[in-house]
Design a protein around this motif. Structure first.
Motif, PDB file in Angstrom:
ATOM      1  N   GLY A   1     -71.233 -32.908-106.602  1.00  0.00           N
ATOM      2  CA  GLY A   1     -68.778 -33.229-106.531  1.00  0.00           C
ATOM      3  C   GLY A   1     -68.514 -32.546-105.790  1.00  0.00           C
ATOM      4  N   VAL A   2     -69.279 -30.850-105.681  1.00  0.00           N
ATOM      5  CA  VAL A   2     -68.584 -29.867-105.497  1.00  0.00           C
ATOM      6  C   VAL A   2     -67.659 -29.963-104.114  1.00  0.00           C
ATOM      7  N   PRO A   3     -66.752 -30.321-103.910  1.00  0.00           N
ATOM      8  CA  PRO A   3     -66.785 -29.288-102.372  1.00  0.00           C
ATOM      9  C   PRO A   3     -66.912 -28.281-101.463  1.00  0.00           C
ATOM     10  N   ASN A   4     -66.927 -28.090-100.657  1.00  0.00           N
ATOM     11  CA  ASN A   4     -66.987 -25.914-100.303  1.00  0.00           C
ATOM     12  C   ASN A   4     -66.101 -25.529-101.132  1.00  0.00           C
ATOM     13  N   ALA A   5     -66.365 -24.374-101.155  1.00  0.00           N
ATOM     14  CA  ALA A   5     -65.985 -23.650-102.714  1.00  0.00           C
ATOM     15  C   ALA A   5     -65.502 -22.854-101.444  1.00  0.00           C
ATOM     16  N   ARG A   6     -65.596 -21.878-100.464  1.00  0.00           N
ATOM     17  CA  ARG A   6     -66.295 -20.677 -99.493  1.00  0.00           C
ATOM     18  C   ARG A   6     -64.243 -20.336 -99.709  1.00  0.00           C
ATOM     19  N   ASP A   7     -63.201 -20.898 -99.928  1.00  0.00           N
ATOM     20  CA  ASP A   7     -62.265 -20.224-100.788  1.00  0.00           C
ATOM     21  C   ASP A   7     -62.342 -19.839-102.036  1.00  0.00           C
ATOM     22  N   ILE A   8     -63.118 -20.170-102.764  1.00  0.00           N
ATOM     23  CA  ILE A   8     -63.168 -19.971-104.403  1.00  0.00           C
ATOM     24  C   ILE A   8     -63.331 -18.749-104.169  1.00  0.00           C
ATOM     25  N   LEU A   9     -64.932 -18.489-103.847  1.00  0.00           N
ATOM     26  CA  LEU A   9     -65.191 -17.651-103.777  1.00  0.00           C
ATOM     27  C   LEU A   9     -64.439 -16.198-103.464  1.00  0.00           C
ATOM     28  N   HIS A  10     -64.052 -16.584-102.348  1.00  0.00           N
ATOM     29  CA  HIS A  10     -62.818 -15.469-101.439  1.00  0.00           C
ATOM     30  C   HIS A  10     -62.257 -15.036-102.274  1.00  0.00           C
ATOM     31  N   GLN A  11     -61.752 -16.297-102.977  1.00  0.00           N
ATOM     32  CA  GLN A  11     -60.447 -15.742-104.434  1.00  0.00           C
ATOM     33  C   GLN A  11     -60.902 -14.526-105.527  1.00  0.00           C
ATOM     34  N   ILE A  12     -62.475 -15.435-105.906  1.00  0.00           N
ATOM     35  CA  ILE A  12     -62.995 -14.347-106.912  1.00  0.00           C
ATOM     36  C   ILE A  12     -62.924 -13.150-106.626  1.00  0.00           C
TER      37      ILE A  12
ATOM     38  N   MET B   1     -68.147 -33.107-112.182  1.00  0.00           N
ATOM     39  CA  MET B   1     -68.314 -32.298-111.436  1.00  0.00           C
ATOM     40  C   MET B   1     -68.600 -31.049-111.955  1.00  0.00           C
ATOM     41  N   THR B   2     -69.004 -29.683-111.942  1.00  0.00           N
ATOM     42  CA  THR B   2     -68.566 -28.872-113.140  1.00  0.00           C
ATOM     43  C   THR B   2     -69.840 -27.364-112.711  1.00  0.00           C
ATOM     44  N   VAL B   3     -68.824 -26.795-112.805  1.00  0.00           N
ATOM     45  CA  VAL B   3     -69.705 -25.429-112.457  1.00  0.00           C
ATOM     46  C   VAL B   3     -71.372 -24.446-113.635  1.00  0.00           C
ATOM     47  N   HIS B   4     -71.968 -24.398-112.612  1.00  0.00           N
ATOM     48  CA  HIS B   4     -73.242 -23.823-113.610  1.00  0.00           C
ATOM     49  C   HIS B   4     -73.467 -22.875-113.944  1.00  0.00           C
ATOM     50  N   ASN B   5     -73.568 -21.731-112.718  1.00  0.00           N
ATOM     51  CA  ASN B   5     -73.333 -20.415-113.291  1.00  0.00           C
ATOM     52  C   ASN B   5     -72.962 -19.552-112.086  1.00  0.00           C
ATOM     53  N   LEU B   6     -73.255 -17.874-111.492  1.00  0.00           N
ATOM     54  CA  LEU B   6     -72.188 -17.705-110.848  1.00  0.00           C
ATOM     55  C   LEU B   6     -73.050 -16.363-110.996  1.00  0.00           C
ATOM     56  N   TYR B   7     -73.175 -15.168-109.988  1.00  0.00           N
ATOM     57  CA  TYR B   7     -74.623 -14.279-109.828  1.00  0.00           C
ATOM     58  C   TYR B   7     -73.217 -13.947-108.567  1.00  0.00           C
TER      59      TYR B   7
ATOM     60  N   ASP C   1     -64.034 -15.788-116.046  1.00  0.00           N
ATOM     61  CA  ASP C   1     -64.069 -17.123-117.205  1.00  0.00           C
ATOM     62  C   ASP C   1     -62.899 -17.442-116.819  1.00  0.00           C
ATOM     63  N   LEU C   2     -61.298 -17.368-117.360  1.00  0.00           N
ATOM     64  CA  LEU C   2     -60.348 -18.131-117.494  1.00  0.00           C
ATOM     65  C   LEU C   2     -60.247 -18.949-115.727  1.00  0.00           C
ATOM     66  N   TYR C   3     -60.564 -18.316-114.707  1.00  0.00           N
ATOM     67  CA  TYR C   3     -60.416 -18.617-113.207  1.00  0.00           C
ATOM     68  C   TYR C   3     -61.373 -19.761-113.136  1.00  0.00           C
ATOM     69  N   ILE C   4     -62.930 -19.058-113.804  1.00  0.00           N
ATOM     70  CA  ILE C   4     -63.813 -20.341-113.209  1.00  0.00           C
ATOM     71  C   ILE C   4     -63.654 -21.515-114.220  1.00  0.00           C
ATOM     72  N   ARG C   5     -62.965 -21.586-115.338  1.00  0.00           N
ATOM     73  CA  ARG C   5     -62.439 -22.693-116.132  1.00  0.00           C
ATOM     74  C   ARG C   5     -61.578 -22.978-115.669  1.00  0.00           C
ATOM     75  N   ALA C   6     -60.695 -22.795-114.884  1.00  0.00           N
ATOM     76  CA  ALA C   6     -58.933 -23.719-114.712  1.00  0.00           C
ATOM     77  C   ALA C   6     -59.711 -24.185-113.453  1.00  0.00           C
ATOM     78  N   LEU C   7     -60.911 -23.704-112.681  1.00  0.00           N
ATOM     79  CA  LEU C   7     -61.148 -24.469-111.507  1.00  0.00           C
ATOM     80  C   LEU C   7     -61.504 -26.331-111.461  1.00  0.00           C
ATOM     81  N   PRO C   8     -60.385 -26.706-110.353  1.00  0.00           N
ATOM     82  CA  PRO C   8     -59.853 -28.819-110.904  1.00  0.00           C
ATOM     83  C   PRO C   8     -61.604 -28.996-111.044  1.00  0.00           C
ATOM     84  N   PHE C   9     -62.738 -29.105-110.973  1.00  0.00           N
ATOM     85  CA  PHE C   9     -63.679 -29.615-111.314  1.00  0.00           C
ATOM     86  C   PHE C   9     -64.578 -28.877-112.045  1.00  0.00           C
ATOM     87  N   PHE C  10     -63.857 -27.567-112.325  1.00  0.00           N
ATOM     88  CA  PHE C  10     -64.901 -27.237-113.751  1.00  0.00           C
ATOM     89  C   PHE C  10     -65.230 -28.296-114.980  1.00  0.00           C
TER      90      PHE C  10
END
Lengths: 180, 145
Positions: B89-100, B1-7, B131-140
């Motif tokens: 593989g990444v589950p619902n990420a709404r909470d994460i985006l709200h956190q951001i 699982m991983t994160v590709h990009n963010l706008y 950047d730190l936040y994204i890298r610390a995500l469990p599915f990064f």
């Protein structure tokens, strides 16, 4: 920073007297800087507006309020959630116009005016006009144009403080020009 | 699982921030072009979703996925839009985006008087923290799958 950290939701304690006095100092300085009360009112509104457009983001981040369905719901959220969160008071929402586009927020007590008496030579000063600007700015960011003004003010001898708010229009979100 | 990009887009469609992590293939167009396409697509898909919805909906469009990636969408009432592309593989990420939004955007951009709203974000602390936040995500981590 852990994902679970949720520090933005707990409300920070702050001394309300310090807050009241700071606001007083601000208005006093504006009265010194500008010749007439009208100009001071305008400046307060402008400052409030600039606060409002940022404050709304903080509000949305801290409360889990979503988009409101209609103006009534908006008014409820303003009175019960927003005023409670930022001023610690809950104004009552009354005096709806028949069309449902105008309402009054009645403030039993206004924390901004705790130690204030208006001197005679400032009779047309709207001391808490900042609040109008804040409401206008915040609502504009959620696509609602409103007109806000003070209808009654305890500083001028009225029994309550009344903020009159009128819904003007809903601003539509548009695609940026030149995009297809 | 991983994160590709963010706008991050503002209400007028300008891209305030773009961040990229494990993106192995570029779109082959300029970034400006890509932002425009992305925003235009979101704008259309949002209005399409609300037109098709059998009931009045509050949140509206949330996510879509293809055979290779998943796009997560989060929008605030003020029109700030955060889009994150991840793998499937990444589950619902709404909470994460709200956190951001609430712990990063509001804290470091909105509360910073030097950051002009509606302009491209130039705050270093914001970019670093994001950047730190994204890298610390469990599915990064790409190997976590």
């Amino acid at each position: 920073m852990s994902r679970q950290s949720n520090r933005t939701t707990d409300s920070k304690k702050m001394n309300s007297e310090l807050f009241t006095l700071t606001y007083g100092a601000l208005v006093t300085q504006l009265c010194k800087d500008y010749e007439n009360d009208e100009e001071v009112n305008k400046q307060l509104d402008k400052m409030g507006y600039n606060i409002g457009v940022r404050l709304i983001e903080d509000f949305l981040a801290r409360s889990s309020v979503g988009r409101c369905q209609d103006f009534r719901e908006t008014a409820d959220v303003i009175a019960k959630v927003a005023f409670k969160m930022y001023l610690g008071i809950t104004p009552s929402v009354t005096n709806w116009s028949p069309a449902g586009d105008e309402l009054s927020l009645i403030l039993e007590s206004n924390p901004l005016v705790d130690f204030v008496e208006l001197p005679d030579n400032h009779s047309s000063l709207v001391y808490s006009n900042l609040l109008c600007g804040v409401l206008r700015g915040a609502l504009e960011m959620v696509q609602m144009a409103v007109d806000v003004k003070f209808a009654q003010d305890t500083l001028r001898g009225d029994n309550v403080t009344e903020i009159r708010m009128k819904f003007i229009k809903r601003m539509e979100e548009n695609l940026p020009a030149g995009d297809e | 699982m991983t994160v590709h990009n963010l706008y991050i887009f503002d209400r007028n469609g300008s891209c305030l921030h773009y961040g990229e992590w494990n993106r192995k293939k570029q779109a082959g167009i300029s970034k400006e072009e890509e932002f425009k396409l992305m925003y235009g697509m979101l704008f259309s898909i949002r209005s399409f979703c609300s037109k098709m919805s059998p009931l009045d909906m509050k949140d509206g469009f949330l996510t879509f996925q293809t055979s290779k990636y998943k796009l997560h969408y989060y929008e605030t009432a003020t029109g700030i839009k955060i889009i994150m592309n991840t793998d499937l593989g990444v589950p619902n990420a709404r909470d994460i985006l709200h956190q951001i939004y609430s712990t990063l955007y509001v804290e470091y951009i909105v509360k910073n008087p030097l950051c002009v709203l509606g302009e491209q974000l130039s705050s270093d602390i914001f970019s670093t923290r994001l950047d730190l936040y994204i890298r610390a995500l469990p599915f990064f981590s790409p190997r976590a799958a």
